[in-house]
Design a protein around this motif. Structure first.
Motif, PDB file in Angstrom:
ATOM      1  N   UNK A 517       1.871 -43.882  40.373  1.00 50.82           N
ATOM      2  CA  UNK A 517       0.855 -42.831  40.249  1.00 50.82           C
ATOM      3  C   UNK A 517       1.372 -41.497  40.778  1.00 50.82           C
ATOM      4  N   UNK A 518       0.845 -40.407  40.223  1.00 45.93           N
ATOM      5  CA  UNK A 518       1.224 -39.072  40.687  1.00 45.93           C
ATOM      6  C   UNK A 518       0.622 -38.819  42.069  1.00 45.93           C
ATOM      7  N   UNK A 519       1.390 -38.114  42.899  1.00 46.39           N
ATOM      8  CA  UNK A 519       0.904 -37.698  44.206  1.00 46.39           C
ATOM      9  C   UNK A 519       0.029 -36.462  44.012  1.00 46.39           C
ATOM     10  N   UNK A 524      -1.017 -30.555  43.429  1.00 49.66           N
ATOM     11  CA  UNK A 524      -1.771 -29.338  43.720  1.00 49.66           C
ATOM     12  C   UNK A 524      -0.898 -28.277  44.391  1.00 49.66           C
ATOM     13  N   UNK A 525      -0.007 -28.714  45.306  1.00 47.85           N
ATOM     14  CA  UNK A 525       0.816 -27.768  46.053  1.00 47.85           C
ATOM     15  C   UNK A 525       1.943 -27.161  45.218  1.00 47.85           C
ATOM     16  N   UNK A 526       2.530 -27.959  44.318  1.00 49.12           N
ATOM     17  CA  UNK A 526       3.728 -27.527  43.598  1.00 49.12           C
ATOM     18  C   UNK A 526       3.474 -27.251  42.120  1.00 49.12           C
ATOM     19  N   UNK A 527       2.210 -27.144  41.734  1.00 49.32           N
ATOM     20  CA  UNK A 527       1.863 -26.951  40.334  1.00 49.32           C
ATOM     21  C   UNK A 527       2.492 -25.681  39.763  1.00 49.32           C
ATOM     22  N   UNK A 528       2.316 -24.555  40.440  1.00 46.25           N
ATOM     23  CA  UNK A 528       2.830 -23.264  39.932  1.00 46.25           C
ATOM     24  C   UNK A 528       4.356 -23.267  39.851  1.00 46.25           C
ATOM     25  N   UNK A 529       5.015 -23.857  40.845  1.00 44.36           N
ATOM     26  CA  UNK A 529       6.479 -23.881  40.870  1.00 44.36           C
ATOM     27  C   UNK A 529       7.032 -24.617  39.653  1.00 44.36           C
TER      28      UNK A 529
END
Length: 562
Positions: A517-519, A524-529
């Motif tokens: 499963x995705x963390x 949420x923290x690294x979405x934009x990157x």
């Protein structure tokens, strides 16, 4: 210019020739590379053997269809299709597939078809699917039909243990797809001729006279009722791949125990379903009755093999129901389902090919099991009680009136009691260093052997119940009072397949796929990157590659001009 076009033509010719050579080679040399970490697209050798021996083409109908299946069901649907494609790649004959919705049939044909699917264990499941205006229920059939020109069979593919999450059930169902499909194909292409014996003559199968076992295994095995007292030598038994002893009520003699012992020493598979106590349920009304210790002559044999059936009864708060008269409604007597802790719904399973992914197994008046030292024997518990169980030593009181009050949970503090054991390894004969019965020749006696033994502390686990209305026998696992169909039949089938051939297709049930499963926190923290990387990096790679190619062409053709 002509040299330039000649160079282009030559390059295209080499490319086209290489492609043609690759296509020709692929027709001669067929191979597959599975680069997945959990070998998702590899098959067990036994499955490959079944597919290699196919003599006629097969077709698979996938019944799991729907306009708006949830993501998990779409994943299962896609996995079924991928499994069929993988089977076709290994098969000696073509295996095709198609999708079919049973609900698309006309109403007069639909009911008959649904009943036919139920014979294969494929029962409909009601799903709730999301829509713009809310939710609606959708009926699905999570199963497959497999057929050739003459015969048809089917299999349910959505299976899981009680207490599992939806994701775990789906993942385990996908893990077992290879077994379900290969087992269906085996039924069509390789009808089994294995012989199974049910011993009679000692009050065995008192409730259904063997109907449950015969109905569950008919078509897969040849089944015989065998009076053990008529067997003269162990050779009379050795042709049976499995011998079942189901709830004996009378004691076995020493010569009969010797025959069973020597059957195991010669590689036989013995299944003993035996109660540790005797209970008359008809006496449980009023003041009740007592469950008394019971001897059947097999105690020393089992002790030698490493297991003891105790003289007690298990009560479990994960219980079934027993019907009792609850007064009259008008002039009609009313049956009331009484919570009955002596009837256990065993839902804790060992991760073993026999029990992996198995639903609830229903057991009635179960005795506890203990293991004792037996050199060379591997003891595997298969079924367990819940976290809220207790043991009542014999003589144990059995009375309906005791259930009128809510049970004290604090008294049910024992958890995960083993209810069934599989014994494998190098067995030592009970008669080693002892006198054998006089009628048997000493030179034929074997001190050691490597059979398999299964011990269950319930003599009725593979016996059918009666229909309270018609009085006829129900299919194994069908319980009219709980209004459920338990997994006793599937447990019996898996057990029989494993005992006869533990390295056969039943071993494919050991396959395990890791859930990844995705963390959600990292997402949420690294979405934009990662969005930036996915958008910019491909563009930069193309710009750099284009620039390098352009620079190379300028240098190449500028030199030729000079």
């Amino acid at each position: 210019m002509s040299r330039y076009f000649g160079h282009i033509t030559k390059s295209w010719g080499i490319l086209l020739g290489g492609l043609l050579l690759l296509v020709a080679t692929s027709q001669l040399l067929r191979f597959r590379l599975d680069l997945t970490d959990d070998k998702r697209y590899s098959l067990h050798p036994a499955t490959e053997e079944v597919l290699a021996q196919l003599e006629t083409p097969l077709h698979v109908e996938i019944l799991l269809v729907g306009d708006q299946l949830p993501g998990g069901m779409r994943r299962l649907q896609k996995s079924i299709e991928e499994t069929v494609r993988t089977f076709n790649a290994y098969s000696s004959e073509k295996i095709t597939f198609s999708y079919f919705d049973p609900l698309s049939l006309p109403a007069e044909e639909q009911q008959e078809f649904v009943v036919q699917l139920a014979d294969y264990g494929i029962n409909p499941t009601n799903l709730m699917v999301n829509q713009n205006a809310g939710q609606k229920s959708q009926l699905i059939f999570p199963g497959i039909l497999v057929y050739n020109e003459e015969f048809e069979t089917g299999a349910l593919v959505l299976k899981g243990e009680e207490g599992m999450s939806q994701e775990q059930i789906l993942n385990q169902s996908i893990e077992n797809l290879e077994f379900e499909l290969s087992n269906a194909i085996r039924k069509l292409s390789q009808p089994s001729s294995a012989a199974i014996a049910m011993l009679i003559g000692h009050g065995e199968m008192a409730e259904d006279d063997g109907y449950g076992l015969v109905e569950a295994l008919d078509g897969d095995f040849e089944i015989f009722k065998v009076p053990l007292e008529q067997a003269r030598t162990v050779e009379d038994l050795i042709n049976f791949q499995i011998i079942f002893i189901q709830g004996p009520r009378e004691s076995y003699t020493e010569r009969e125990v010797y025959l069973l012992d020597q059957y195991v020493m010669r590689g036989g598979n013995l299944v003993i379903l035996s109660d540790g106590v005797a209970v008359d349920i008809n006496q449980a009304g009023g003041e009740g009755t007592l469950a008394m210790p019971f001897e059947n002559g097999l105690e020393n044999l089992l002790f030698k093999y490493g297991v003891r059936i105790n003289k007690d009864l298990i009560q479990d708060l994960n219980f079934g129901y027993f019907p009792v008269m609850g007064g009259n409604f008008g002039n009609q007597e009313q049956l009331v389902p009484l919570p009955w802790p002596f009837y256990i719904q065993a839902s804790r399973m060992q991760q073993h090919p026999i029990t992996k992914g198995l639903d609830v197994v229903y057991m009635r008046f179960v005795s506890s099991l203990d293991t004792v030292l037996a050199q060379g024997i591997r003891k595997t518990p298969l079924l367990f009680s819940s976290d809220f169980a207790r043991i009542l030593p014999a003589p144990a009181r059995v009375a309906f009136r005791d259930m009128q009050e809510e049970p004290d949970v604090d008294q049910f503090a024992t958890r995960n009691l083993p209810l069934a054991y599989l014994l494998e390894g190098d067995f030592t004969s009970l008669f080693k260093n002892r006198f054998i019965p006089e009628e048997f020749a000493k030179e034929n006696f074997k001190e050691n052997g490597s059979g398999k033994v299964v011990v269950i502390g319930d003599g009725e686990v593979f016996q059918s119940q009666k229909d309270p209305v018609s009085g006829g026998m129900l299919t194994l696992g069908d319980d009219p009072f709980n209004q459920l169909v338990f997994a006793n039949k599937l447990f019996l089938r898996n057990l029989s397949q494993y005992l006869i051939n533990p390295e056969g297709i039943i071993a494919s049930r050991n396959k395990a796929f890791q859930i990844r499963p995705l963390n959600k926190v990292k997402v949420a923290q690294q979405k934009s990157f990662w969005q930036t990387i996915n958008v910019l990096v491909p563009v930069l790679i193309l710009l750099i590659a284009g620039g390098l190619i352009s620079t190379w062409r300028v240098r190449k053709f500028s030199k030729k001009t000079i």
